[in-house]
Design an enzyme around this catalytic site. Structure first.
Site, PDB file in Angstrom:
ATOM      1  N   PHE A  60       0.864  -1.187   0.000  1.00  0.00           N
ATOM      2  CA  PHE A  60       0.000   0.000   0.000  1.00  0.00           C
ATOM      3  C   PHE A  60       0.895   1.229   0.000  1.00  0.00           C
ATOM      4  O   PHE A  60       1.668   1.448   0.926  1.00  0.00           O
ATOM      5  CB  PHE A  60      -0.940   0.063   1.212  1.00  0.00           C
ATOM      6  CG  PHE A  60      -1.794   1.298   1.170  1.00  0.00           C
ATOM      7  CD1 PHE A  60      -2.966   1.322   0.439  1.00  0.00           C
ATOM      8  CD2 PHE A  60      -1.400   2.474   1.809  1.00  0.00           C
ATOM      9  CE1 PHE A  60      -3.741   2.487   0.351  1.00  0.00           C
ATOM     10  CE2 PHE A  60      -2.164   3.633   1.729  1.00  0.00           C
ATOM     11  CZ  PHE A  60      -3.332   3.629   1.000  1.00  0.00           C
ATOM     12  N   ASP A 112       9.437   3.030   1.857  1.00  0.00           N
ATOM     13  CA  ASP A 112       8.258   3.817   2.191  1.00  0.00           C
ATOM     14  C   ASP A 112       8.015   3.650   3.685  1.00  0.00           C
ATOM     15  O   ASP A 112       7.433   2.675   4.136  1.00  0.00           O
ATOM     16  CB  ASP A 112       7.046   3.352   1.369  1.00  0.00           C
ATOM     17  CG  ASP A 112       5.775   4.133   1.726  1.00  0.00           C
ATOM     18  OD1 ASP A 112       5.787   4.850   2.737  1.00  0.00           O
ATOM     19  OD2 ASP A 112       4.781   3.995   0.988  1.00  0.00           O
ATOM     20  N   LYS A 168       2.760  11.085   7.108  1.00  0.00           N
ATOM     21  CA  LYS A 168       1.971  10.851   8.313  1.00  0.00           C
ATOM     22  C   LYS A 168       2.522  11.583   9.546  1.00  0.00           C
ATOM     23  O   LYS A 168       2.294  12.764   9.676  1.00  0.00           O
ATOM     24  CB  LYS A 168       1.799   9.345   8.534  1.00  0.00           C
ATOM     25  CG  LYS A 168       0.905   8.756   7.430  1.00  0.00           C
ATOM     26  CD  LYS A 168       0.257   7.440   7.776  1.00  0.00           C
ATOM     27  CE  LYS A 168      -0.842   7.127   6.762  1.00  0.00           C
ATOM     28  NZ  LYS A 168      -0.559   6.032   5.843  1.00  0.00           N
TER      29      LYS A 168
HETATM   30  C1  PLP Z   1      -0.729   6.137   4.362  1.00  0.00           C
HETATM   31  C2  PLP Z   1       0.336   5.611   3.492  1.00  0.00           C
HETATM   32  C3  PLP Z   1       0.615   6.192   2.244  1.00  0.00           C
HETATM   33  C4  PLP Z   1      -0.227   7.299   1.661  1.00  0.00           C
HETATM   34  O1  PLP Z   1      -0.230   8.460   2.427  1.00  0.00           O
HETATM   35  P1  PLP Z   1      -1.378   9.560   2.205  1.00  0.00           P
HETATM   36  O2  PLP Z   1      -0.946  10.704   3.065  1.00  0.00           O
HETATM   37  O3  PLP Z   1      -2.669   8.939   2.642  1.00  0.00           O
HETATM   38  O4  PLP Z   1      -1.382   9.884   0.754  1.00  0.00           O
HETATM   39  C5  PLP Z   1       1.674   5.698   1.525  1.00  0.00           C
HETATM   40  N1  PLP Z   1       2.416   4.675   1.991  1.00  0.00           N
HETATM   41  C6  PLP Z   1       2.170   4.094   3.176  1.00  0.00           C
HETATM   42  C7  PLP Z   1       3.052   2.984   3.639  1.00  0.00           C
HETATM   43  C8  PLP Z   1       1.114   4.522   3.953  1.00  0.00           C
HETATM   44  O5  PLP Z   1       0.841   3.913   5.116  1.00  0.00           O
END
Ligand code: PLP
Length: 413
Positions: A147, A232, A261
């Site tokens: 994700f 990520d 985040k």
């Molecule tokens: C939440 C998340 C995203 C996307 O972030 P947004 O601020 O919602 O666009 C990308 N990668 C990971 C691992 C995430 O948990």
């Protein structure tokens, strides 16, 4: 399913949302009005312990005094200039964040998905301009179950049918390998591979932790083949997994960190790609940007987040409190309520035994007891409370959670 009574006031608020907002989420029926630390209060004044922390965007607690102070000061000083000019907080923020990551440079954006997009563009640019991949041929290897966000390019390499249905045509240039399979990863690498993009721990997939040594192998393989390793760490990073970065669990340093985040302290969307000069230094004026990326308010908050992380207190709290939660939940596997407990720092994925119902059924029971947690993928509940949760609150979470599982088992029998 447990009956969670929705008050008339909450029902009105929920109806308004359902009428005027697109239905792209399926929230639990609680309308939150105020929050402090790990506690939130609904519009009727009922209290809950937040065990989601906005998917780890609120790692340092709701209304964190240190972050609010920095934000308020900046709010009344300067909030937006765009990158057409320099702003006072910009330099300190990029230096602070680069130093936290042990890297040379930062490219600031806003949302997580934008930072992932930025990392993809960076990797492609590096492949063409530094590695010598023929134009249009760059490939990025991703992991099954990933994700990384919701943009058209990012859903192009998702394997979640819901994320993709009706959003084609998709962006080419991605190849998927099983998460945790280093041999498959190495076999997938070709001459035109620019990068490997992965979550060191897969959050949305259900806090899926790869086999020990996997990240170390990914690092060795990518180095051997002159391929960038992109971590990520949007959800796993910034103390959630018990270290500053989840990669630190194996002492691995990726080529690019993708952050978001918690970088915004639960106040602002703040994201960034962090890497060395030979990579991020490839960007020239006009080749990438964002009106709000690196705005003064975001920078003031981001710098304070880095300041909080410097002491290591949050990382330590994450490890200690996570170990306590895991120790409390692991016996539920033997009792047949859970089929698995996965834990990294204060980040847990609990797989609910199918006989107790779905993870969402259990989340309703938790809601009824004053614990906000979120299901993911039918059978998994994720527990990721703010790292500042008190020991007493943690014990409350444990007590209510065990009661919820036992209640579901009693109703089944
Ligand atoms: C939440 C998340 C995203 C996307 O972030 P947004 O601020 O919602 O666009 C990308 N990668 C990971 C691992 C995430 O948990």
């Amino acid at each position: 399913m447990a009956d969670y009574a929705i008050s008339p006031a909450q029902q009105r608020a929920i109806d308004q949302v359902n009428t005027y907002s697109a239905h792209n989420y399926k929230p639990l029926p609680v309308v939150i009005a105020t929050a402090d630390g790990a506690r939130v209060r609904d519009i009727d004044g009922r209290e809950y312990i937040d065990c989601l922390a906005a998917y780890s965007a609120v790692n340092f607690g709701h209304q964190n005094a240190q972050l609010l102070k920095a934000a308020e000061k900046q709010l009344h000083t300067l909030t937006l200039t765009s990158r057409a000019f320099y702003s006072e907080p910009f330099g300190p923020f990029v230096q602070d964040l680069a130093e936290l990551c042990g890297k040379d440079m930062v490219l600031p954006m806003n949302s997580g998905a934008e930072a992932v997009e930025t990392a993809i563009k960076t990797a492609r640019k590096w492949a063409y301009e530094s590695k010598g991949v023929p134009d249009g041929q760059a490939e990025i290897i991703v992991m099954a179950g990933n994700f990384h966000g919701r943009t058209t390019t990012i859903v192009s390499f998702s394997d979640d049918p819901e994320a993709r249905q009706s959003f084609s045509p998709f962006t080419p240039g991605f190849r998927t390998v099983p998460f945790g399979d280093a041999a498959a990863l190495e076999a997938a690498i070709g001459e035109n591979t620019a990068a490997v993009l992965l979550e060191p721990i897969q959050g949305e997939a259900g806090v899926i932790i790869p086999p020990a040594g996997f990240l170390t192998e990914v690092r060795a393989i990518t180095s051997r083949h002159n391929v960038l390793m992109i971590a990520d760490e949007i959800q796993s990073g910034l103390a959630r997994a018990g270290e500053t970065f989840a990669c630190d669990r194996e002492g691995v340093v990726p080529d690019l960190y993708v952050l978001g985040k918690a970088l915004g302290g639960g106040i602002m969307p703040v994201s960034a790609v962090v890497a060395d000069r030979d990579i991020l230094g490839l960007f020239q004026p006009g080749q990438h940007g964002s009106t709000f990326g690196g705005n003064p308010l975001a920078c003031a908050i981001g710098s304070e987040v880095v300041e909080i992380l410097r002491t290591g207190e949050m990382q330590e709290a994450s490890r200690r409190k996570g170990a306590r939660l895991a120790a409390a939940f692991k016996p539920l596997v033997a009792e047949g309520h859970l089929t698995a407990v996965r834990q990294a720092g204060l980040w847990l994925g609990l797989d609910v035994h199918p006989s107790l119902g779905t993870a969402r059924d259990i989340c309703y029971r938790l809601l009824d007891k004053g614990v906000l947690a979120k299901d993911t993928h039918t059978k998994t509940i994720r527990f990721a409370p703010p790292l500042v949760i008190s020991d007493a609150e943690l014990e409350e979470v444990i007590e209510h959670s065990i009661a919820a599982f036992e209640g579901a088992a009693a109703d089944r029998d």
